[in-house]
Design a protein around this motif. Structure first.
Motif, PDB file in Angstrom:
ATOM      1  N   ARG B  38      47.035  48.028  34.085  1.00 23.39           N
ATOM      2  CA  ARG B  38      45.587  47.793  34.184  1.00 23.39           C
ATOM      3  C   ARG B  38      45.242  46.368  33.758  1.00 23.39           C
ATOM      4  O   ARG B  38      44.458  45.695  34.396  1.00 23.39           O
ATOM      5  N   TYR B  39      45.852  45.922  32.648  1.00 22.86           N
ATOM      6  CA  TYR B  39      45.563  44.575  32.145  1.00 22.86           C
ATOM      7  C   TYR B  39      45.914  43.531  33.213  1.00 22.86           C
ATOM      8  O   TYR B  39      45.124  42.639  33.516  1.00 22.86           O
ATOM      9  N   ARG B  41      46.235  44.001  36.448  1.00 19.64           N
ATOM     10  CA  ARG B  41      45.378  44.139  37.624  1.00 19.64           C
ATOM     11  C   ARG B  41      43.986  43.568  37.360  1.00 19.64           C
ATOM     12  O   ARG B  41      43.453  42.815  38.161  1.00 19.64           O
ATOM     13  N   ASP B  42      43.408  43.910  36.178  1.00 19.44           N
ATOM     14  CA  ASP B  42      42.042  43.472  35.887  1.00 19.44           C
ATOM     15  C   ASP B  42      41.965  41.954  35.748  1.00 19.44           C
ATOM     16  O   ASP B  42      41.033  41.324  36.245  1.00 19.44           O
ATOM     17  N   ALA B  43      42.962  41.371  35.070  1.00 17.89           N
ATOM     18  CA  ALA B  43      42.956  39.915  34.900  1.00 17.89           C
ATOM     19  C   ALA B  43      43.094  39.229  36.260  1.00 17.89           C
ATOM     20  O   ALA B  43      42.449  38.212  36.519  1.00 17.89           O
ATOM     21  N   THR B  44      43.921  39.809  37.135  1.00 14.26           N
ATOM     22  CA  THR B  44      44.086  39.237  38.476  1.00 14.26           C
ATOM     23  C   THR B  44      42.788  39.346  39.259  1.00 14.26           C
ATOM     24  O   THR B  44      42.384  38.412  39.947  1.00 14.26           O
ATOM     25  N   LYS B  45      42.157  40.519  39.116  1.00 23.06           N
ATOM     26  CA  LYS B  45      40.922  40.780  39.881  1.00 23.06           C
ATOM     27  C   LYS B  45      39.832  39.777  39.535  1.00 23.06           C
ATOM     28  O   LYS B  45      39.071  39.351  40.385  1.00 23.06           O
ATOM     29  N   GLN B  46      39.763  39.410  38.247  1.00 24.87           N
ATOM     30  CA  GLN B  46      38.695  38.513  37.789  1.00 24.87           C
ATOM     31  C   GLN B  46      38.628  37.227  38.593  1.00 24.87           C
ATOM     32  O   GLN B  46      37.567  36.664  38.791  1.00 24.87           O
TER      33      GLN B  46
END
Lengths: 230, 550
Positions: B38-39, B41-46
């Protein structure tokens, strides 16, 4: 005299690919709080010995124990205590420099990772690039990021494959200081190198990895052999 | 042992229990693997910059392309099924189920081979470098990857079997659906078995070789059975209860795979991940040579038992030819391909049920191109890394001509056998042998031209096609090689259609083969139309210069 405990023990260790050894048998004991350098020509088998120690290559013969057991990187306990910096040059394209370090620190359960990451970024000269993506870094800066990742996590054994590569002279000296501090803190260091200065300043012993014989040497002898290489 | 040994011969070991010796901060609980994913994925998504609109657009685009692809494939299969006359044995039974059986067997072998080469479970690049060293449960990190390949294989298996059953065998919709379900379950089973084997330490090479062996044994076995008259009247499709039982096996295998994910070694995950990334990159950039390299390099042995002394190398050109010969001799996969490519046209001429002008022409066309391509590995390697080409004092044109030698030798044998078989079937073996020999240079030229074709220009303007946007000129690039097979061997094709190996066609074939060699020797990467445009511009410039001079 306090009896030192062994972190890595290799007895007539043979390593290679497809069952074919790449170098002569290697024997050494690496006690805790000490550093051992693997030196030798390109292709001599230094990296393969390191890979065997961290469980990425099968042992082809002899015996190898790391932290009291045969190396098995599938074991969570093994991964929690053995930190390795190889020549991987791959990064998550969407994660910044600092986020790569956070990922490693938090993945190992480090509390207060923010301060630790900030310290390491400063120490490795990456503070200005904390928010940069690794693709924007030079190859030397990416090397520093990999080294910082090796120190941002807890460890008993630190394994480094030619850590001096792509580093400038100042950073090499800082790295030597860092590795000596690691030993003083009770950490154990196993590294492959072509840098005689790093061997002299950090290693307590060295193994000269070669085809015919792989003797255990004092650091000065090993450094001289490196300097004598064509 | 050396005198420099540390104090103790056999000191007590530091064991795995207890805290790490060095930690610059306090240690808490290690996060769950889901939190790591999740970390990341979320950092990439930002900073991905993708909005919901573009995401929906991508989904819509993918679904549309997939639907069009399926519709086109269904149409083609149905058309083939309707236009192919019923192929029957002497006894009167239909041979189509056997042909479909061969195709299904080849598909199963391909799935085994691909699953073996791709891992099937892998973690490449950043995942290998930054995830695999973490002391978290690897199962959670690898689960999405481990599910991807069985699901993809199931999708392809379902689609292909449903299309073959509904299109070629003209079965009912209900039976085609059952065939599709069989394909999905069978393909998923194969991949999951390979995953379990990977977790048990089976090497990728074993899986790849098993698939390759199946690819030879299944079609040849069924072909020989057909020759002996052992052909089924109808392909069996399992009933729903049987399929339900197989589905339970698939679920059990999926559970077993999941349970053993943590037992897969990092070295295996790294290898597989690296191959998968290279293969996906090759597919996205439509580079079949890179795809071939990705799928074959990792399955090669790490060391050789003997070292070639390259005795036949007596000069630059012969060194190049010798190197290509050694490469071919060491590639068992390509030698098997050549044998298979030789067997197929021969079988087409000797199995009475297949001996029609159309099937034989198709078998010679496909078999010839497969054999020629298999023998041009040296050229493909040189296109990627022209080490020998640069080391040896040879003009690029001469180097390409020298590289035609090995495909030429291979095709000499192939054409000798195949056209003698054609001659035995149609009569006039000598005439057909001459036609076959006359076409050998054209086959070699086609193989070398295909091996040296440039990558599509991804910077050029995009052209919208039913299969998505592709760069302009990609068709011309992909046609380099096959164009020589079609045009350079035109006299051979005419002879096969007419069923007559006339002397005139043989002479014309020698001429077209000569032209094929000239075309394949050229190092120009421009298409014929681009070269004509350039010539036109050059002529205009010369006219303007002449006018200015006057």
């Amino acid at each position: 005299m306090v009896k030192s405990r062994s972190v890595v023990q290799a007895k007539k260790l043979l390593v290679g690919y497809g069952g074919a050894p790449v170098c002569a048998p290697v024997s050494f004991n690496l006690p805790e709080g000490r550093a051992l350098a693997l030196v030798g020509a390109n292709g001599a088998g230094k990296s393969t010995v390191l890979r065997a120690v961290i469980g990425l290559v099968d042992v082809a013969g002899g015996a190898l124990t790391v932290l009291g057991a045969a190396p098995d990187e599938r074991s969570v306990e093994f991964r929690a205590k053995v930190s390795s910096v190889l020549d991987d040059d791959a990064y998550f394209p969407g994660l910044t420099v600092a986020e790569h370090l956070y990922l490693t620190a938090r993945g190992h359960g480090m509390l207060g990772s923010r301060e630790l990451v900030a310290e390491l970024l400063e120490e490795f000269g990456l503070a200005e690039h904390a928010k940069s993506l690794p693709t924007a870094l030079s190859s030397g800066q990416r090397r520093r990021l990999l080294l910082a990742a090796g120190f941002v996590r807890p460890r008993t054994l630190l394994v480094l494959d030619e850590p001096e590569q792509r580093l400038d002279l100042r950073m090499r000296e800082d790295l030597a200081d860092r590795l000596n501090a690691e030993k003083e803190a009770g950490g154990t260091v196993l590294f492959a190198t072509h840098d005689p200065a790093l061997v002299r300043s950090v290693a307590d012993r060295a193994v000269f990895v070669a085809d015919d014989a792989s003797p255990l040497l004092m650091p000065d002898e090993a450094a001289e052999r490196i300097e004598a290489e064509p | 042992m050396s005198t420099h040994e540390w104090d103790d011969e056999t000191p007590d070991p530091v064991d795995l229990d207890g805290c790490p010796a060095v930690a610059e901060a306090e240690l808490g609980d290690v996060p769950r693997s889901g939190a790591i994913r999740r970390y990341t994925r979320d950092a990439t998504k930002q900073r991905a910059g993708a909005r919901l609109g573009s995401l929906l657009s991508d989904v819509y685009y993918s679904v549309t392309v997939l639907a069009i692809g399926v519709a086109v494939a269904a149409g083609v299969v149905q058309q083939v099924g309707q236009s192919t006359p019923t192929v029957t044995r002497a006894g009167g039974s239909d041979l189509m189920p056997t042909i479909v059986g061969v195709l299904i067997g080849a598909l199963a072998a391909t799935v085994v081979s691909l699953a073996g080469r791709l891992g099937p479970v892998g973690a490449g690049g950043a995942e290998a470098a930054w995830w695999l060293g973490l002391p978290v449960d690897r199962k959670g990190l690898l689960r999405p990857t481990a599910r991807r390949l069985p699901l993809a294989a199931a999708g392809v298996g379902a689609l292909v079997l449903a299309l073959l059953d509904g299109g070629l065998l003209d079965d009912t919709v209900a039976r085609a659906v059952r065939a599709g379900a069989t394909g999905a379950l069978a393909a998923a089973t194969i991949v999951l078995v390979m995953s379990v084997a990977q977790s048990l330490g089976a090497s990728r090479r074993v899986g790849a070789l098993t698939g390759d062996l199946m690819l030879v044994v299944v079609p040849v076995g069924l072909g020989v059975a057909a020759w002996q008259g052992l052909t089924p009247d109808k392909l069996p499709v399992p009933s729903w209860p049987v399929l339900a039982a197989v589905a339970l096996v698939v679920v059990a295998l999926a559970w077993l795979t999941d349970a053993r994910l943590g037992r897969i070694r990092a070295s295996s995950l790294r290898e597989s991940g690296s191959v998968a990334a290279q293969a996906v990159g090759a597919m996205v950039s439509m580079d079949s040579r890179e795809l071939g390299r990705a799928l074959s390099d990792g399955a090669a042995p790490a060391a050789r038992r003997w070292v070639s002394r390259l005795r036949t190398a007596r000069g630059p050109a012969s060194a190049l030819v010798t190197a290509d010969l050694v490469l071919l001799r060491r590639s068992v996969r390509h030698l098997v391909q050549v044998l298979l490519a030789m067997a197929v046209p021969v079988l087409a001429t000797v199995v009475p049920e297949l001996s029609g002008q159309g099937p034989v022409l198709l078998a010679v066309l496909i078999g010839g191109y497969v054999a020629a391509s298999a023998s041009a590995e040296g050229s493909r390697c040189a296109e990627m890394a022209p080490i020998l080409d640069r080391l040896l004092p040879l003009e690029p044109t001469t180097a390409r001509r020298a590289r035609m030698a090995v495909p030429g030798i291979v095709m000499l044998v192939w054409a000798g056998v195949v056209f003698m078989a054609v001659g035995s079937w149609l009569g006039d073996p000598a005439g057909w042998f001459v036609i076959g020999m006359a076409g050998v240079p054209a086959w070699a030229a086609a193989a070398v031209r295909a091996a040296y074709r440039p990558a599509p220009d991804w910077g050029s303007s995009l052209v919208s096609t039913p299969f998505g946007a592709v760069p302009a000129g990609v068709g011309a690039v992909l046609a380099r090689g096959p164009d020589i097979v079609v045009l350079g061997l035109l006299p051979t094709w005419i002879a096969l259609v007419l069923g007559n190996a006339s002397q005139t066609l043989g002479i014309i074939q020698i001429g077209t083969s000569f032209i094929a060699i000239l075309v394949a020797s050229s190092t120009s990467t421009k298409t014929l139309s681009e070269r004509m445009l350039d010539a036109q511009k050059e002529a205009e410039k010369q006219r303007e210069a002449a006018a200015a001079g006057r």
